[in-house]
Design a protein around this motif. Structure first.
Motif, PDB file in Angstrom:
ATOM      1  N   GLN A  30      -4.783  -0.196 -16.316  1.00  0.00           N
ATOM      2  CA  GLN A  30      -5.219  -0.276 -14.921  1.00  0.00           C
ATOM      3  C   GLN A  30      -6.523   0.480 -14.688  1.00  0.00           C
ATOM      4  OE1 GLN A  30      -1.317  -0.353 -12.162  1.00  0.00           O
ATOM      5  NE2 GLN A  30      -1.235   1.266 -13.696  1.00  0.00           N
ATOM      6  N   ASP A  31      -6.946   1.298 -15.659  1.00  0.00           N
ATOM      7  CA  ASP A  31      -8.195   2.037 -15.522  1.00  0.00           C
ATOM      8  C   ASP A  31      -9.382   1.071 -15.483  1.00  0.00           C
ATOM      9  OD1 ASP A  31      -6.593   4.241 -15.691  1.00  0.00           O
ATOM     10  OD2 ASP A  31      -7.150   4.757 -17.754  1.00  0.00           O
ATOM     11  N   ARG A  32     -10.479   1.525 -14.880  1.00  0.00           N
ATOM     12  CA  ARG A  32     -11.628   0.658 -14.644  1.00  0.00           C
ATOM     13  C   ARG A  32     -12.121  -0.045 -15.908  1.00  0.00           C
ATOM     14  NH1 ARG A  32     -15.809   0.083 -10.896  1.00  0.00           N
ATOM     15  NH2 ARG A  32     -15.114   1.867  -9.641  1.00  0.00           N
ATOM     16  N   ALA A  33     -12.388   0.703 -16.959  1.00  0.00           N
ATOM     17  CA  ALA A  33     -12.999   0.110 -18.155  1.00  0.00           C
ATOM     18  C   ALA A  33     -12.072  -0.900 -18.815  1.00  0.00           C
ATOM     19  CB  ALA A  33     -13.379   1.208 -19.144  1.00  0.00           C
TER      20      ALA A  33
ATOM     21  N   ASP B 256       2.869   3.654  -8.138  1.00  0.00           N
ATOM     22  CA  ASP B 256       2.674   5.088  -8.323  1.00  0.00           C
ATOM     23  C   ASP B 256       1.206   5.496  -8.345  1.00  0.00           C
ATOM     24  OD1 ASP B 256       5.500   5.270  -8.627  1.00  0.00           O
ATOM     25  OD2 ASP B 256       5.279   4.632 -10.712  1.00  0.00           O
ATOM     26  N   LEU B 257       0.283   4.529  -8.272  1.00  0.00           N
ATOM     27  CA  LEU B 257      -1.137   4.850  -8.239  1.00  0.00           C
ATOM     28  C   LEU B 257      -1.520   5.507  -6.917  1.00  0.00           C
ATOM     29  CD1 LEU B 257      -2.734   1.571  -9.688  1.00  0.00           C
ATOM     30  CD2 LEU B 257      -2.415   3.744 -10.882  1.00  0.00           C
ATOM     31  N   THR B 258      -2.493   6.413  -6.972  1.00  0.00           N
ATOM     32  CA  THR B 258      -3.050   6.983  -5.745  1.00  0.00           C
ATOM     33  C   THR B 258      -3.910   5.926  -5.053  1.00  0.00           C
ATOM     34  OG1 THR B 258      -5.052   7.773  -6.846  1.00  0.00           O
ATOM     35  CG2 THR B 258      -3.127   9.264  -6.831  1.00  0.00           C
ATOM     36  N   GLU B 259      -4.200   6.161  -3.780  1.00  0.00           N
ATOM     37  CA  GLU B 259      -5.059   5.218  -3.074  1.00  0.00           C
ATOM     38  C   GLU B 259      -6.438   5.139  -3.711  1.00  0.00           C
ATOM     39  OE1 GLU B 259      -5.148   6.008   1.105  1.00  0.00           O
ATOM     40  OE2 GLU B 259      -3.167   5.102   1.441  1.00  0.00           O
ATOM     41  N   ALA B 260      -6.943   6.253  -4.210  1.00  0.00           N
ATOM     42  CA  ALA B 260      -8.257   6.249  -4.875  1.00  0.00           C
ATOM     43  C   ALA B 260      -8.217   5.368  -6.119  1.00  0.00           C
ATOM     44  CB  ALA B 260      -8.676   7.671  -5.231  1.00  0.00           C
TER      45      ALA B 260
ATOM     46  N   ARG C 269       7.241   2.071   0.101  1.00  0.00           N
ATOM     47  CA  ARG C 269       6.047   2.281  -0.723  1.00  0.00           C
ATOM     48  C   ARG C 269       5.376   0.953  -1.058  1.00  0.00           C
ATOM     49  NH1 ARG C 269       1.452   4.624  -1.514  1.00  0.00           N
ATOM     50  NH2 ARG C 269       0.706   4.432  -3.662  1.00  0.00           N
ATOM     51  N   ALA C 270       6.153  -0.059  -1.428  1.00  0.00           N
ATOM     52  CA  ALA C 270       5.562  -1.360  -1.745  1.00  0.00           C
ATOM     53  C   ALA C 270       4.822  -1.930  -0.538  1.00  0.00           C
ATOM     54  CB  ALA C 270       6.639  -2.328  -2.222  1.00  0.00           C
ATOM     55  N   ARG C 271       5.428  -1.805   0.625  1.00  0.00           N
ATOM     56  CA  ARG C 271       4.779  -2.318   1.836  1.00  0.00           C
ATOM     57  C   ARG C 271       3.510  -1.525   2.143  1.00  0.00           C
ATOM     58  NH1 ARG C 271       9.040  -2.374   4.946  1.00  0.00           N
ATOM     59  NH2 ARG C 271       8.674  -0.368   5.950  1.00  0.00           N
ATOM     60  N   ASP C 272       3.532  -0.221   1.928  1.00  0.00           N
ATOM     61  CA  ASP C 272       2.334   0.598   2.162  1.00  0.00           C
ATOM     62  C   ASP C 272       1.203   0.189   1.228  1.00  0.00           C
ATOM     63  OD1 ASP C 272       3.646   2.007   4.132  1.00  0.00           O
ATOM     64  OD2 ASP C 272       4.037   3.774   2.887  1.00  0.00           O
TER      65      ASP C 272
ATOM     66  N   ALA D  33      -0.284  -3.042   2.476  1.00  0.00           N
ATOM     67  CA  ALA D  33      -1.139  -2.791   3.639  1.00  0.00           C
ATOM     68  C   ALA D  33      -2.473  -2.178   3.218  1.00  0.00           C
ATOM     69  CB  ALA D  33      -0.419  -1.877   4.628  1.00  0.00           C
ATOM     70  N   PHE D  34      -2.429  -1.256   2.250  1.00  0.00           N
ATOM     71  CA  PHE D  34      -3.669  -0.615   1.795  1.00  0.00           C
ATOM     72  C   PHE D  34      -4.582  -1.634   1.111  1.00  0.00           C
ATOM     73  CE2 PHE D  34      -6.222   1.486  -1.457  1.00  0.00           C
ATOM     74  CZ  PHE D  34      -6.914   2.412  -0.676  1.00  0.00           C
ATOM     75  N   VAL D  35      -4.015  -2.467   0.243  1.00  0.00           N
ATOM     76  CA  VAL D  35      -4.821  -3.474  -0.451  1.00  0.00           C
ATOM     77  C   VAL D  35      -5.454  -4.426   0.560  1.00  0.00           C
ATOM     78  CG1 VAL D  35      -4.735  -5.430  -2.045  1.00  0.00           C
ATOM     79  CG2 VAL D  35      -3.479  -3.328  -2.588  1.00  0.00           C
ATOM     80  N   HIS D  36      -4.672  -4.865   1.539  1.00  0.00           N
ATOM     81  CA  HIS D  36      -5.183  -5.788   2.547  1.00  0.00           C
ATOM     82  C   HIS D  36      -6.320  -5.147   3.347  1.00  0.00           C
ATOM     83  CE1 HIS D  36      -5.048  -9.211   5.244  1.00  0.00           C
ATOM     84  NE2 HIS D  36      -4.989  -8.390   6.273  1.00  0.00           N
ATOM     85  N   SER D  37      -6.119  -3.905   3.735  1.00  0.00           N
ATOM     86  CA  SER D  37      -7.146  -3.207   4.512  1.00  0.00           C
ATOM     87  C   SER D  37      -8.385  -2.928   3.675  1.00  0.00           C
ATOM     88  CB  SER D  37      -6.568  -1.897   5.054  1.00  0.00           C
ATOM     89  OG  SER D  37      -7.554  -1.115   5.677  1.00  0.00           O
ATOM     90  N   GLU D  38      -8.174  -2.457   2.463  1.00  0.00           N
ATOM     91  CA  GLU D  38      -9.292  -2.061   1.599  1.00  0.00           C
ATOM     92  C   GLU D  38     -10.178  -3.247   1.240  1.00  0.00           C
ATOM     93  OE1 GLU D  38     -11.358   0.979  -0.653  1.00  0.00           O
ATOM     94  OE2 GLU D  38      -9.836   1.054   0.932  1.00  0.00           O
ATOM     95  N   THR D  39      -9.589  -4.428   1.108  1.00  0.00           N
ATOM     96  CA  THR D  39     -10.357  -5.603   0.703  1.00  0.00           C
ATOM     97  C   THR D  39     -10.736  -6.493   1.881  1.00  0.00           C
ATOM     98  OG1 THR D  39      -8.373  -6.946   0.319  1.00  0.00           O
ATOM     99  CG2 THR D  39      -9.193  -5.624  -1.538  1.00  0.00           C
TER     100      THR D  39
END
Length: 352
Positions: A194-197, A219-223, A274-277, A280-286
């Motif tokens: 899941q890391d960027r590279a 379990d990933l942080t929002e960052a 947690r799954a719903r949160d 919501a974060f993915v939807h908002s962030e994108t």
């Protein structure tokens, strides 16, 4: 309570002396046999099928509730799932090499928490065997087929891209979409993909003709999720599946504490919030640019509705189906469709 909950579930939970995997195997054998009985399938469709079509990442789904990966890893009972009301089916997780998975016991029910712990370890017959089974299907299953791809345990992380590519090339002609599973806690080192590279290299190799979705850990942080989403958007991923199982044991009933201590990923009711949160974060962030399949802790129709309200375009069931049976599929499809139909803003993912 439904007939399934009152009568069928207690019988299933007693199979194999209470061994959850024995019950799963027994059920899959019965559904595989059912797949060869057209009259029985038609009767089930008449009872459970829901027509609430929507188009997401260019694929038309007859209703927004699907079967999550892990229930039918090798596609043994494909014709049965749409008859039970599912609007799409995701098989796998499949790997390039056939593998037995982790030693048994490796699947545990936590009834007081309406949860499951699993450490299956991607047990499957391999991508070539799944391709052969799909080649031999007498007819299409009638709903979109998703295929979840994982890394073989024997393959070093530095060779992960080639391993995923082997599976993808073997199955490319069969899947309507492909899920890149980089978030199971049961294959050593997998979550580092899941890391960027790592993810950038993987998506660069896979994104192309078929929609490619990335399945992420709760379990990933929002960052960390935000960084992952940047890669998904930059590399043209078709969407995100949120979420996989969790390593957390928050929310377990006291009676389940001992069994909850088993190694593996937790799914079910403790994961609902947690799954719903994360959805919501993915939807908002994108800004709605990445369609989301919401999965995790959907055990009643309201959970499905709230998942869609949080931003999910589609919803998947796994543990909820174990505890509630096919009535949950029908009720969740209706509830999710009602929320989608009453949304004020146009659907940002329709027609993609």
């Amino acid at each position: 309570m439904t007939v399934f909950e009152r009568v069928v579930r207690p019988q299933l939970f007693r199979l194999g002396g209470g061994d959850a995997e024995a019950a799963h195997e027994w059920t899959l054998r019965r559904l595989t046999a059912l797949s060869r009985r057209p009259v029985a399938l038609a009767a089930l469709r008449a009872r459970y099928a829901v027509q609430a079509p929507r188009t997401v990442f260019g694929v038309r789904f007859p209703n927004p509730v699907g079967l999550a990966a892990g229930m039918d890893k090798d596609g043994a009972a494909l014709a049965a799932w749409p008859a039970l009301g599912f609007g799409f089916v995701e098989v796998g997780t499949v790997t390039a090499h056939a593998q037995p998975g982790n030693p048994r016991p490796r699947l545990f029910r936590l009834p007081g928490s309406e949860a499951v712990v699993n450490r299956m370890g991607f047990n499957n017959a391999g991508a070539a065997a799944l391709a052969a089974r799909l080649d031999a299907l007498p007819r299409p299953i009638g709903v979109p087929l998703g295929i979840s791809l994982g890394k073989s345990k024997v393959t070093p992380l530095e060779d992960a891209v080639g391993d995923y590519l082997t599976s993808y090339r073997a199955l490319q002609g069969h899947g309507d979409y492909f899920a890149v599973n980089v978030s199971s806690p049961n294959t050593p080192g997998l979550r580092s993909l899941q890391d960027r590279a790592h993810l950038d290299a993987l998506l660069s190799a896979l994104v192309g003709e078929k929609p490619i979705l990335v399945k992420i850990a709760p379990d990933l942080t929002e960052a960390a999720i935000a960084e992952l989403l940047e890669v998904c958007l930059a590399r043209g991923a078709a969407g995100v599946i949120a979420t996989n199982t969790t390593l957390s044991r928050d929310g377990l009933a006291p009676a389940d504490s001992a069994r909850g201590a088993e190694t593996g990923g937790l799914s079910g009711r403790p994961l609902t919030g947690r799954a719903r949160d994360v959805v919501a974060f993915v939807h908002s962030e994108t800004g709605g640019r990445l369609p989301i399949i919401g999965v995790g802790g959907v055990l009643d129709p309201d959970d499905a509705a709230r998942m869609v309200d949080a931003g999910a375009a589609l919803v998947q069931l796994y543990t909820g189906f174990i505890y509630r049976g096919p009535a949950l599929v029908r009720a969740s499809a209706r509830a999710a469709a009602r929320v989608a139909a009453t949304a004020v803003a146009p659907d940002p993912v329709a027609g993609r």
